[in-house]
Write an enzyme that holds these catalytic residues in place. Structure first.
Site, PDB file in Angstrom:
ATOM      1  N   ASN A   1      -1.764   2.035   3.433  1.00 56.64           N
ATOM      2  CA  ASN A   1      -2.807   0.994   3.450  1.00 56.64           C
ATOM      3  C   ASN A   1      -3.563   1.020   2.130  1.00 56.64           C
ATOM      4  O   ASN A   1      -3.291   1.840   1.258  1.00 56.64           O
ATOM      5  CB  ASN A   1      -3.735   1.193   4.649  1.00 56.64           C
ATOM      6  CG  ASN A   1      -4.438   2.529   4.605  1.00 56.64           C
ATOM      7  OD1 ASN A   1      -5.267   2.777   3.721  1.00 56.64           O
ATOM      8  ND2 ASN A   1      -4.107   3.429   5.528  1.00 56.64           N
TER       9      ASN A   1
ATOM     10  N   ASP B   1      -2.398   4.048  12.065  1.00 57.31           N
ATOM     11  CA  ASP B   1      -2.410   4.039  13.527  1.00 57.31           C
ATOM     12  C   ASP B   1      -1.013   4.221  14.101  1.00 57.31           C
ATOM     13  O   ASP B   1      -0.850   4.578  15.255  1.00 57.31           O
ATOM     14  CB  ASP B   1      -2.986   2.712  14.037  1.00 57.31           C
ATOM     15  CG  ASP B   1      -4.453   2.610  13.692  1.00 57.31           C
ATOM     16  OD1 ASP B   1      -5.161   3.610  13.878  1.00 57.31           O
ATOM     17  OD2 ASP B   1      -4.889   1.535  13.219  1.00 57.31           O
TER      18      ASP B   1
ATOM     19  N   LYS C   1      17.848   8.234   1.980  1.00 58.49           N
ATOM     20  CA  LYS C   1      17.371   6.881   1.687  1.00 58.49           C
ATOM     21  C   LYS C   1      18.161   5.843   2.497  1.00 58.49           C
ATOM     22  O   LYS C   1      19.400   5.895   2.514  1.00 58.49           O
ATOM     23  CB  LYS C   1      17.533   6.601   0.188  1.00 58.49           C
ATOM     24  CG  LYS C   1      16.894   5.313  -0.240  1.00 58.49           C
ATOM     25  CD  LYS C   1      17.120   5.041  -1.714  1.00 58.49           C
ATOM     26  CE  LYS C   1      16.653   3.653  -2.051  1.00 58.49           C
ATOM     27  NZ  LYS C   1      17.262   3.132  -3.257  1.00 58.49           N
TER      28      LYS C   1
ATOM     29  N   ASP D   1      -5.354  10.218  17.040  1.00 61.43           N
ATOM     30  CA  ASP D   1      -6.601   9.768  16.435  1.00 61.43           C
ATOM     31  C   ASP D   1      -7.416  10.987  15.983  1.00 61.43           C
ATOM     32  O   ASP D   1      -7.844  11.791  16.818  1.00 61.43           O
ATOM     33  CB  ASP D   1      -7.381   8.940  17.460  1.00 61.43           C
ATOM     34  CG  ASP D   1      -8.498   8.194  16.809  1.00 61.43           C
ATOM     35  OD1 ASP D   1      -9.412   8.827  16.254  1.00 61.43           O
ATOM     36  OD2 ASP D   1      -8.456   6.947  16.821  1.00 61.43           O
TER      37      ASP D   1
ATOM     38  N   PHE E   1     -16.001   5.587  10.849  1.00 58.77           N
ATOM     39  CA  PHE E   1     -16.060   4.286  10.183  1.00 58.77           C
ATOM     40  C   PHE E   1     -15.286   3.296  11.031  1.00 58.77           C
ATOM     41  O   PHE E   1     -14.482   3.688  11.877  1.00 58.77           O
ATOM     42  CB  PHE E   1     -15.426   4.373   8.783  1.00 58.77           C
ATOM     43  CG  PHE E   1     -16.406   4.771   7.721  1.00 58.77           C
ATOM     44  CD1 PHE E   1     -16.934   3.816   6.858  1.00 58.77           C
ATOM     45  CD2 PHE E   1     -16.822   6.082   7.591  1.00 58.77           C
ATOM     46  CE1 PHE E   1     -17.854   4.182   5.881  1.00 58.77           C
ATOM     47  CE2 PHE E   1     -17.736   6.455   6.623  1.00 58.77           C
ATOM     48  CZ  PHE E   1     -18.251   5.498   5.762  1.00 58.77           C
TER      49      PHE E   1
ATOM     50  N   LYS F   1     -15.801   0.438  19.537  1.00 61.57           N
ATOM     51  CA  LYS F   1     -15.058   1.543  18.904  1.00 61.57           C
ATOM     52  C   LYS F   1     -15.876   2.829  18.944  1.00 61.57           C
ATOM     53  O   LYS F   1     -15.360   3.899  19.195  1.00 61.57           O
ATOM     54  CB  LYS F   1     -14.725   1.148  17.457  1.00 61.57           C
ATOM     55  CG  LYS F   1     -13.661   1.984  16.817  1.00 61.57           C
ATOM     56  CD  LYS F   1     -13.205   1.405  15.484  1.00 61.57           C
ATOM     57  CE  LYS F   1     -12.172   0.305  15.629  1.00 61.57           C
ATOM     58  NZ  LYS F   1     -11.757  -0.266  14.349  1.00 61.57           N
TER      59      LYS F   1
ATOM     60  N   LYS G   1     -14.386   6.071  20.783  1.00 56.25           N
ATOM     61  CA  LYS G   1     -14.062   7.285  20.030  1.00 56.25           C
ATOM     62  C   LYS G   1     -15.101   8.384  20.222  1.00 56.25           C
ATOM     63  O   LYS G   1     -14.983   9.455  19.640  1.00 56.25           O
ATOM     64  CB  LYS G   1     -13.914   6.958  18.549  1.00 56.25           C
ATOM     65  CG  LYS G   1     -12.865   5.876  18.296  1.00 56.25           C
ATOM     66  CD  LYS G   1     -12.151   6.090  17.004  1.00 56.25           C
ATOM     67  CE  LYS G   1     -11.110   5.011  16.793  1.00 56.25           C
ATOM     68  NZ  LYS G   1     -10.154   5.351  15.779  1.00 56.25           N
TER      69      LYS G   1
HETATM   70  N1  CTP Z   1      -9.193   7.123  12.660  1.00 54.19           N
HETATM   71  C1  CTP Z   1      -8.679   8.397  12.817  1.00 54.19           C
HETATM   72  N2  CTP Z   1      -7.379   8.569  13.155  1.00 54.19           N
HETATM   73  C2  CTP Z   1      -6.573   7.501  13.377  1.00 54.19           C
HETATM   74  C3  CTP Z   1      -7.086   6.197  13.218  1.00 54.19           C
HETATM   75  C4  CTP Z   1      -8.407   6.028  12.852  1.00 54.19           C
HETATM   76  O1  CTP Z   1      -9.423   9.360  12.643  1.00 54.19           O
HETATM   77  N3  CTP Z   1      -5.298   7.715  13.706  1.00 54.19           N
HETATM   78  C5  CTP Z   1     -10.643   6.991  12.347  1.00 54.19           C
HETATM   79  C6  CTP Z   1     -10.964   6.441  10.980  1.00 54.19           C
HETATM   80  O2  CTP Z   1     -11.103   7.488  10.037  1.00 54.19           O
HETATM   81  C7  CTP Z   1     -12.295   5.742  11.231  1.00 54.19           C
HETATM   82  C8  CTP Z   1     -12.193   5.301  12.664  1.00 54.19           C
HETATM   83  O3  CTP Z   1     -11.176   6.090  13.264  1.00 54.19           O
HETATM   84  O4  CTP Z   1     -13.366   6.653  11.148  1.00 54.19           O
HETATM   85  C9  CTP Z   1     -11.884   3.855  12.884  1.00 54.19           C
HETATM   86  O5  CTP Z   1     -10.754   3.469  12.154  1.00 54.19           O
HETATM   87  P1  CTP Z   1     -10.263   1.956  12.216  1.00 54.19           P
HETATM   88  O6  CTP Z   1      -9.056   1.814  11.354  1.00 54.19           O
HETATM   89  O7  CTP Z   1     -11.409   1.039  11.983  1.00 54.19           O
HETATM   90  O8  CTP Z   1      -9.918   1.755  13.750  1.00 54.19           O
HETATM   91  P2  CTP Z   1      -8.651   2.099  14.587  1.00 54.19           P
HETATM   92  O9  CTP Z   1      -8.898   3.331  15.373  1.00 54.19           O
HETATM   93  O10 CTP Z   1      -7.472   2.123  13.716  1.00 54.19           O
HETATM   94  O11 CTP Z   1      -8.608   0.887  15.606  1.00 54.19           O
HETATM   95  P3  CTP Z   1      -8.129  -0.631  15.346  1.00 54.19           P
HETATM   96  O12 CTP Z   1      -6.930  -0.549  14.452  1.00 54.19           O
HETATM   97  O13 CTP Z   1      -7.812  -1.111  16.709  1.00 54.19           O
HETATM   98  O14 CTP Z   1      -9.271  -1.358  14.733  1.00 54.19           O
END
Ligand code: CTP
Length: 404
Positions: free
Chosen positions: A207, A275, A285, A304, A322, A336, A340
């Site tokens: 990303n 995610d 490869k 997560d 965040f 969220k 979380k």
């Molecule tokens: N985060 C994490 N581990 C993951 C995904 C997210 O620790 N596998 C944490 C990020 O560091 C951030 C928070 O979760 O603090 C929210 O991340 P975000 O990308 O906004 O949300 P997602 O959990 O990915 O949910 P969605 O994609 O549905 O918005």
């Protein structure tokens, strides 16, 4: 928060030099001893007499003054204060510092010192954005110099842009936070940057996160005296001064590194953790047999990190997450935070440029309420967050003290 007891203030050539007089006044009013070096450039804008009237001490300006050397040698001068503050710091002194040049008293003191150095740059916006200045600043940060970022606005030259000296009151705030010790004895874990989930030995899914916000938070926490472990994905940033950095390039590795770093008092999950990851990673490869081949990948969810920390048996006292949202920012972020189980959540609207940008605007959500932190540099957002963390711990201490 406490200010350093003494500051060696180096004033260099910028029209903003007049603001250093106000800075001295504010420092003196807070009981800080200020000694000053006025560079040749600085002396074009303000006089040694004006500076001395406010500091109440001699203002140094010439490296080879024998009288000065007898009174206090330049090496000693560079080491008497708790901190050296260069404000305003011109593009010229920044370049000299980055190159290790010592051709006057100011630059010699900066090279000879064993004390922390903080600079507050001020210059025309074109000079600020110039590749050479940015390269020099990156080098200085690598060398452990702290930078109080300039602000954006009308410039003395009639142009508009980034490069105005931070306001004296904000410089004081930054000095307060600098190794204020307000978080000494506290352990913090910060995640930062993107993750890369491997498809095969050469390809990955990732990303756009740059790590700028997470790294700035780690630096601000360290400046407040916390013992900081920064667990980060692949980024192009130097490790902030005083921080222990651990690289973790994919989500599973990041979770493992965070769990290994526990226990901690504070956790800040600023990383953009993937995610999903490919269900399998090819050991060789992936090859296309012909030009029209399509590829279908199966993804499985990652664990997560933030959610796991919030439910961990060694849960930190303060868990901060965040949220990157493109729509219904507040609604999604509130849900969220609860999902979380984190204490505070800083929500970004990432439909506009946030990833890779130098500034940020956040909605801070907690059980106590919500506040918006208007668009400002990521360093300033980090400073505000640390201020809130410090306040949280001092308020908790007060409540505990009362009930004891
Ligand atoms: N985060 C994490 N581990 C993951 C995904 C997210 O620790 N596998 C944490 C990020 O560091 C951030 C928070 O979760 O603090 C929210 O991340 P975000 O990308 O906004 O949300 P997602 O959990 O990915 O949910 P969605 O994609 O549905 O918005």
């Amino acid at each position: 928060m406490a200010l350093p007891r003494s500051v060696l203030l180096i004033i260099t050539g910028s029209v903003a030099a007049y603001k250093s007089l106000e800075l001295i006044r504010l420092l003196k009013a807070r009981g800080v001893a200020v000694t000053s070096i006025l560079s040749k450039g600085g002396a074009k804008f303000i006089t040694p007499l004006a500076v001395s009237s406010l500091t109440g001490t001699k203002t140094y300006d010439d490296l080879f003054s024998l009288t000065d050397e007898v009174e206090m040698g330049h090496i000693e001068l560079s080491r008497v204060a708790d901190v050296i503050l260069v404000a305003p710091a011109s593009a010229n002194i920044i370049a000299k510092m980055a190159g290790g040049i010592a051709d006057d008293l100011a630059t010699t003191a900066l090279l000879a010192t064993n004390k922390p150095v903080i600079i507050a740059p001020a210059m025309n916006h074109k000079m600020w954005h110039h590749a050479a200045t940015q390269r020099n600043l990156a080098q200085l940060k690598k060398d452990g110099v702290r930078v109080i970022e300039p602000t954006e606005g009308d410039m003395a030259c009639g142009e508009f842009g980034m490069g105005r000296l931070a306001e004296p009151a904000d410089i004081i705030k930054a000095l307060e936070q600098f190794r204020s010790g307000a978080l000494s004895g506290k352990r913090a874990i910060v995640t930062s940057g993107p993750t890369q989930e491997a498809i095969d030995p050469v390809r990955y899914i990732g990303n756009r996160s740059s790590g700028k916000q997470g790294h700035a938070i780690a630096e601000a926490l360290a400046n407040a005296g916390a013992d900081v472990t920064l667990i980060h994905g692949p980024v192009l940033l130097p490790t902030p001064h005083g921080v222990t950095a651990i690289e973790a390039h994919h989500a599973d590795a990041m979770l493992a590194a965070v769990e290994a770093a526990l226990p901690a008092d504070i956790f800040v999950g600023a990383a953009a953790v993937a995610d999903w990851r490919p269900a399998t990673t090819a050991s060789q490869k992936l090859k296309k047999q012909n030009m029209l081949d399509t590829l279908t990948l199966e993804f499985v969810p990652t664990l997560d990190v933030l959610g796991s920390v919030a439910q961990h048996k060694n849960r930190p006292t303060l868990v901060i997450g965040f949220a990157a949202e493109t729509d219904q920012v507040a609604v999604n972020a509130r849900a969220k935070r609860l999902r979380k189980q984190c204490d505070w959540l800083l929500a970004n609207d990432v439909s506009t440029a946030v990833f890779g940008a130098d500034d940020n605007e956040v909605l801070v959500i907690s059980a106590e309420g919500e506040e918006t932190w208007k668009r400002q540099s990521k360093a300033d957002i980090a400073a505000k967050l640390v201020e809130k963390i410090v306040h949280h711990f001092s308020a908790t201490k007060l409540v505990k003290g009362k009930s004891a």
